[in-house]
Scaffold this motif. Structure first.
Motif, PDB file in Angstrom:
ATOM      1  N   MET A  75      -6.431  -0.288  -3.726  1.00  0.00           N
ATOM      2  CA  MET A  75      -7.515   0.383  -2.990  1.00  0.00           C
ATOM      3  C   MET A  75      -9.121  -0.015  -3.750  1.00  0.00           C
ATOM      4  O   MET A  75     -10.082  -0.008  -3.071  1.00  0.00           O
ATOM      5  CB  MET A  75      -7.505   1.814  -2.899  1.00  0.00           C
ATOM      6  N   THR A 114      -3.097  -2.524   1.856  1.00  0.00           N
ATOM      7  CA  THR A 114      -2.894  -1.410   2.934  1.00  0.00           C
ATOM      8  C   THR A 114      -1.965  -1.697   3.914  1.00  0.00           C
ATOM      9  O   THR A 114      -1.206  -2.835   3.925  1.00  0.00           O
ATOM     10  CB  THR A 114      -4.412  -1.452   3.937  1.00  0.00           C
ATOM     11  N   ASN A 115      -1.524  -1.078   4.607  1.00  0.00           N
ATOM     12  CA  ASN A 115      -0.421  -1.045   5.439  1.00  0.00           C
ATOM     13  C   ASN A 115      -0.523  -2.264   6.593  1.00  0.00           C
ATOM     14  O   ASN A 115       0.188  -2.397   7.240  1.00  0.00           O
ATOM     15  CB  ASN A 115      -0.060   0.185   6.179  1.00  0.00           C
ATOM     16  N   GLY A 136       0.801  -1.217   0.094  1.00  0.00           N
ATOM     17  CA  GLY A 136      -0.087   0.012  -0.105  1.00  0.00           C
ATOM     18  C   GLY A 136       0.858   1.295  -0.110  1.00  0.00           C
ATOM     19  O   GLY A 136       0.219   2.325   0.021  1.00  0.00           O
TER      20      GLY A 136
END
Length: 161
Positions: free
Chosen positions: A95, A108-109, A38
């Motif tokens: 995303m 995502t992180n 991400g």
């Protein structure tokens, strides 16, 4: 690829980590760094059954050539026959990824991926099946979608029979 190009690729990948020096230390110590998805890239997880169906082989060299041609960007595999492949895509495309449950995107992180050093291109262990050729060398999301659709199309007669 020469060491000069590899250094730029390593730097691009290392900057996926909030502390790039940590990624460099992990590559030095074990050849693989745990990087958050991400930031620099996202990764679509593709089961081996789909990869083998789309490419039409399980033979390592032919598989690498088929993935390079079929996806057009960097792909990671950990070397186990039953382990998924990871096609890197642009971080922002992750995303809005709309893949099926069996082809999720790590975007995502909160998702981490074991990313081999750019020079690690052979098993055993995590390695680049299709190594990045330059910084930012990722697969186009639409190309990944088409690749997965082709695999499903190849497998459909088997599921019906």
């Amino acid at each position: 690829m020469n060491a000069h190009s590899g250094r730029f690729i390593s730097e691009w990948l290392a900057w996926a980590h909030p502390q790039p020096e940590q990624a460099r230390r992990e590559w030095d110590a074990q050849g693989v760094a745990l990087l958050p998805c991400g930031r620099q890239f996202a990764a679509v997880r593709i089961p081996p059954l789909l990869v083998h169906a789309a490419v039409g082989t399980e033979e390592r060299r032919a598989l690498a050539e088929g993935l390079a041609f079929g996806l057009g960007g960097a792909v990671i595999h950990d070397g186990h026959v039953t382990s998924p492949y990871y096609a890197l895509i642009q971080w922002h495309a992750g995303m809005v990824w709309d893949g099926a449950e069996d082809t999720p995107c790590l975007a995502t992180n909160t998702h981490y991926l074991g990313v081999p050093h750019w020079s690690r291109q052979q098993p055993p262990g995590p390695h680049w099946v299709v190594p990045p050729r330059y910084e930012g060398d990722v697969c186009r999301p639409q190309t990944v979608r088409l690749f997965i659709a082709r695999a499903r199309q190849q497998l459909a007669p088997l599921a019906e029979g």
